[in-house]
Structure formats: structure tokens, C-alpha cells
Design a protein around this motif. Structure first.
Motif, PDB file in Angstrom:
ATOM      1  N   LEU A   1       0.827  -1.210   0.000  1.00  0.00           N
ATOM      2  CA  LEU A   1       0.000   0.000   0.000  1.00  0.00           C
ATOM      3  C   LEU A   1       0.865   1.266   0.000  1.00  0.00           C
ATOM      4  N   THR A   2       1.952   1.250   0.760  1.00  0.00           N
ATOM      5  CA  THR A   2       2.847   2.402   0.792  1.00  0.00           C
ATOM      6  C   THR A   2       3.478   2.637  -0.576  1.00  0.00           C
ATOM      7  N   THR A   3       3.938   1.547  -1.212  1.00  0.00           N
ATOM      8  CA  THR A   3       4.557   1.657  -2.533  1.00  0.00           C
ATOM      9  C   THR A   3       3.546   2.124  -3.570  1.00  0.00           C
ATOM     10  N   PHE A   4       2.333   1.598  -3.503  1.00  0.00           N
ATOM     11  CA  PHE A   4       1.276   2.000  -4.432  1.00  0.00           C
ATOM     12  C   PHE A   4       0.980   3.491  -4.304  1.00  0.00           C
ATOM     13  N   THR A   5       0.797   3.961  -3.073  1.00  0.00           N
ATOM     14  CA  THR A   5       0.476   5.372  -2.846  1.00  0.00           C
ATOM     15  C   THR A   5       1.617   6.279  -3.278  1.00  0.00           C
ATOM     16  N   ASN A   6       2.851   5.891  -2.971  1.00  0.00           N
ATOM     17  CA  ASN A   6       4.001   6.704  -3.363  1.00  0.00           C
ATOM     18  C   ASN A   6       4.130   6.792  -4.884  1.00  0.00           C
ATOM     19  N   ASN A   7       3.876   5.684  -5.579  1.00  0.00           N
ATOM     20  CA  ASN A   7       3.912   5.703  -7.041  1.00  0.00           C
ATOM     21  C   ASN A   7       2.825   6.599  -7.611  1.00  0.00           C
ATOM     22  N   LEU A   8       1.640   6.565  -6.994  1.00  0.00           N
ATOM     23  CA  LEU A   8       0.535   7.412  -7.439  1.00  0.00           C
ATOM     24  C   LEU A   8       0.896   8.892  -7.276  1.00  0.00           C
ATOM     25  N   ILE A   9       1.473   9.237  -6.132  1.00  0.00           N
ATOM     26  CA  ILE A   9       1.890  10.614  -5.874  1.00  0.00           C
ATOM     27  C   ILE A   9       2.966  11.045  -6.865  1.00  0.00           C
ATOM     28  N   ASP A  10       3.942  10.160  -7.118  1.00  0.00           N
ATOM     29  CA  ASP A  10       5.029  10.486  -8.042  1.00  0.00           C
ATOM     30  C   ASP A  10       4.495  10.732  -9.457  1.00  0.00           C
ATOM     31  N   GLU A  11       3.568   9.876  -9.910  1.00  0.00           N
ATOM     32  CA  GLU A  11       3.029  10.020 -11.271  1.00  0.00           C
ATOM     33  C   GLU A  11       2.270  11.334 -11.420  1.00  0.00           C
ATOM     34  N   LEU A  12       1.469  11.692 -10.425  1.00  0.00           N
ATOM     35  CA  LEU A  12       0.710  12.943 -10.495  1.00  0.00           C
ATOM     36  C   LEU A  12       1.643  14.155 -10.423  1.00  0.00           C
ATOM     37  N   SER A  13       2.699  14.040  -9.623  1.00  0.00           N
ATOM     38  CA  SER A  13       3.664  15.141  -9.516  1.00  0.00           C
ATOM     39  C   SER A  13       4.393  15.352 -10.832  1.00  0.00           C
ATOM     40  N   VAL A  14       4.767  14.261 -11.485  1.00  0.00           N
ATOM     41  CA  VAL A  14       5.430  14.355 -12.785  1.00  0.00           C
ATOM     42  C   VAL A  14       4.506  15.004 -13.808  1.00  0.00           C
ATOM     43  N   SER A  15       3.191  14.798 -13.666  1.00  0.00           N
ATOM     44  CA  SER A  15       2.222  15.396 -14.588  1.00  0.00           C
ATOM     45  C   SER A  15       1.972  16.868 -14.301  1.00  0.00           C
ATOM     46  N   GLY A  16       2.626  17.419 -13.268  1.00  0.00           N
ATOM     47  CA  GLY A  16       2.549  18.846 -13.021  1.00  0.00           C
ATOM     48  C   GLY A  16       1.583  19.263 -11.926  1.00  0.00           C
ATOM     49  N   TYR A  17       1.131  18.326 -11.099  1.00  0.00           N
ATOM     50  CA  TYR A  17       0.165  18.649 -10.048  1.00  0.00           C
ATOM     51  C   TYR A  17       0.858  18.841  -8.698  1.00  0.00           C
ATOM     52  N   ASP A  18       0.263  19.692  -7.872  1.00  0.00           N
ATOM     53  CA  ASP A  18       0.681  19.808  -6.478  1.00  0.00           C
ATOM     54  C   ASP A  18      -0.108  18.780  -5.689  1.00  0.00           C
ATOM     55  N   VAL A  19       0.584  17.777  -5.189  1.00  0.00           N
ATOM     56  CA  VAL A  19      -0.080  16.643  -4.549  1.00  0.00           C
ATOM     57  C   VAL A  19       0.044  16.754  -3.034  1.00  0.00           C
ATOM     58  N   TYR A  20      -1.063  16.524  -2.356  1.00  0.00           N
ATOM     59  CA  TYR A  20      -1.116  16.586  -0.894  1.00  0.00           C
ATOM     60  C   TYR A  20      -1.739  15.292  -0.378  1.00  0.00           C
ATOM     61  N   VAL A  21      -1.441  15.012   0.891  1.00  0.00           N
ATOM     62  CA  VAL A  21      -2.087  13.897   1.570  1.00  0.00           C
ATOM     63  C   VAL A  21      -3.006  14.470   2.640  1.00  0.00           C
ATOM     64  N   ASP A  22      -3.861  13.611   3.214  1.00  0.00           N
ATOM     65  CA  ASP A  22      -4.909  14.131   4.092  1.00  0.00           C
ATOM     66  C   ASP A  22      -4.372  14.846   5.327  1.00  0.00           C
ATOM     67  N   GLU A  23      -3.107  14.555   5.720  1.00  0.00           N
ATOM     68  CA  GLU A  23      -2.559  15.240   6.886  1.00  0.00           C
ATOM     69  C   GLU A  23      -2.342  16.736   6.614  1.00  0.00           C
ATOM     70  N   SER A  24      -2.235  17.111   5.335  1.00  0.00           N
ATOM     71  CA  SER A  24      -1.985  18.510   4.992  1.00  0.00           C
ATOM     72  C   SER A  24      -3.239  19.162   4.418  1.00  0.00           C
ATOM     73  N   SER A  25      -4.401  18.796   4.935  1.00  0.00           N
ATOM     74  CA  SER A  25      -5.667  19.259   4.372  1.00  0.00           C
ATOM     75  C   SER A  25      -5.841  20.777   4.483  1.00  0.00           C
ATOM     76  N   ASP A  26      -5.313  21.399   5.542  1.00  0.00           N
ATOM     77  CA  ASP A  26      -5.470  22.847   5.690  1.00  0.00           C
ATOM     78  C   ASP A  26      -4.791  23.598   4.550  1.00  0.00           C
ATOM     79  N   VAL A  27      -3.605  23.153   4.182  1.00  0.00           N
ATOM     80  CA  VAL A  27      -2.892  23.782   3.072  1.00  0.00           C
ATOM     81  C   VAL A  27      -3.657  23.560   1.782  1.00  0.00           C
ATOM     82  N   PHE A  28      -4.147  22.332   1.601  1.00  0.00           N
ATOM     83  CA  PHE A  28      -4.885  22.001   0.373  1.00  0.00           C
ATOM     84  C   PHE A  28      -6.149  22.842   0.243  1.00  0.00           C
ATOM     85  N   LEU A  29      -6.913  22.992   1.323  1.00  0.00           N
ATOM     86  CA  LEU A  29      -8.169  23.733   1.269  1.00  0.00           C
ATOM     87  C   LEU A  29      -7.949  25.215   0.996  1.00  0.00           C
ATOM     88  N   SER A  30      -6.767  25.711   1.302  1.00  0.00           N
ATOM     89  CA  SER A  30      -6.487  27.124   1.056  1.00  0.00           C
ATOM     90  C   SER A  30      -6.105  27.406  -0.395  1.00  0.00           C
TER      91      SER A  30
END
Length: 207
Positions: free
Chosen positions: A85-114
Motif C-alpha cells: 500500500l505504501t509503494t502504491f500510494t508513493n507511485n501514485l503521488i510520483d506520477e501525479l507530480s510528474v504530470s505537473g500537479y501539487d499533490v497533498y495527503v490528508d494530513e496537509s488538508s489545511d494547506v490544500f483547502l487554502s
């Protein structure tokens, strides 16, 4: 240990390559462009061995069937849920980041909502890892006589089914995206000729 490390590497295989599903995903991203994506990871991996064999004349309980499936599996029982699960999630984050997105996880929800809209929430809803196999006939040659004959070889397969809930932040709209992929044994036969001994045989290599 080698087989266990190979299982971890399967995650990268499932998430890589220029498959039609990957191209469709990129098209989806282009049509629903936004700068911020919140990833809600999954903490449970469903696993099953679909190719068990047992005495059908005996009535097994569900727990007993689960134990049989576990013991007869080649790969499922070697998979660490947390590592997968950790490897899957990290790969998902890496792929989205390479596509040019700012990726956040639920622990950083305050930053994301802003962040300004549009922004997206991607929840990994379910992951199902299934093991199966089939018998593939191969032409063999007898070592004693050199005559051809047919023999069956077990080809193992792992299938990963993934469900994602995708929604636009501050909106009630949600879409469920599904991806299904598999990897299987690469089994090759090699003809061995012993000219001096006047015999030939076949050896198999499983990758």
C-alpha cells in the motif's frame, strides 16, 4: 527473499507503461485540469487466491477454505500489505507530480483547502490483488527416445483491480474510476542437444 522483492516490484509494473488505460487517464487529467490534488490513501488490501484445489466431498468452513487458499498460494502469502500500500500510494503521488500537479495527503488538508479552485480529491477506494493460474501445454522431447510429447506447465498470474473516487473539492460531483491490470509468469523452453551422447531434452525457465 528474491521472490518477496519481486512482489514489491509488481506495483511499479502495474502503474507503468503506455497502456490504453494510462493514455485514458492522461486524457482525463487534461480535461479536468487543476493544480491541486488531495490523495486519500487506503489502509486495507484485499487479497485472494482464486486457484485453490480441495476435496469437494468434504464440507469445509469459510475459515478452512481461507487457510487452504493461503497455503496453496505462490505469491499472495508473501505480500506485505503495508509495504504494498505504501509503494502504491508513493507511485501514485510520483506520477501525479510528474504530470505537473501539487499533490497533498490528508494530513496537509489545511494547506490544500487554502488553494484556489479547481482542486481535486482522489480517494483510493479499494485495491484487490488476486492470484490465479492456468495450465499451458508445451511441446517437449523425450530425453530417452527424442520423441515429441505434450506436457502442461503452470503459469501463475497476479491481477490488481483498483477503484478510485474522484471528486472536485467544494462540489458534490463524484466519479468512480476503475483500472484492472495483470502480470504473469514468462515461461520459456530451451532445447538441449547432447551430440556426443546422442540425446536431447528440454529445460524450462520461469521468470
Amino acid at each position: 527473499m528474491i521472490r518477496y522483492l519481486a512482489i514489491i516490484g509488481l506495483v511499479a509494473v502495474f502503474l507503468s507503461g503506455c497502456s490504453p488505460e494510462r493514455k485514458l487517464a492522461r486524457e482525463y487529467v487534461r480535461k479536468h485540469s487543476g493544480n491541486g490534488i488531495m490523495i486519500v490513501p487506503l489502509f486495507e488490501l484485499y487479497k485472494d487466491n482464486l486457484s485453490i484445489s480441495y476435496d469437494t466431498s468434504f464440507q469445509f468452513s469459510t475459515d478452512q477454505l481461507d487457510s487452504i487458499a493461503w497455503e496453496q498460494s505462490c505469491y499472495i502469502k508473501l505480500v506485505s500489505d503495508s509495504v504494498f500500500l505504501t509503494t502504491f500510494t508513493n507511485n501514485l503521488i510520483d506520477e501525479l507530480s510528474v504530470s505537473g500537479y501539487d499533490v497533498y495527503v490528508d494530513e496537509s488538508s489545511d494547506v490544500f483547502l487554502s488553494l484556489p479552485d479547481p482542486k481535486w480529491v482522489v480517494q483510493v477506494a479499494q485495491l484487490q490483488l488476486d492470484e490465479s493460474h492456468r495450465i499451458e501445454d508445451q511441446m517437449m522431447y523425450s530425453i530417452e527416445t527424442g520423441e515429441p510429447y505434450s506436457d502442461g506447465f503452470r503459469i501463475n498470474q497476479l491481477n490488481l483491480s483498483s477503484w478510485f473516487d474522484v471528486s472536485r473539492a467544494n462540489s458534490g460531483n463524484k466519479q468512480v474510476l476503475f483500472l484492472d491490470g495483470f502480470i504473469q509468469d514468462d515461461f520459456k523452453l530451451k532445447l538441449d542437444l547432447d551430440i556426443m551422447g546422442g540425446s536431447m531434452g528440454m529445460t524450462g525457465k520461469r521468470d
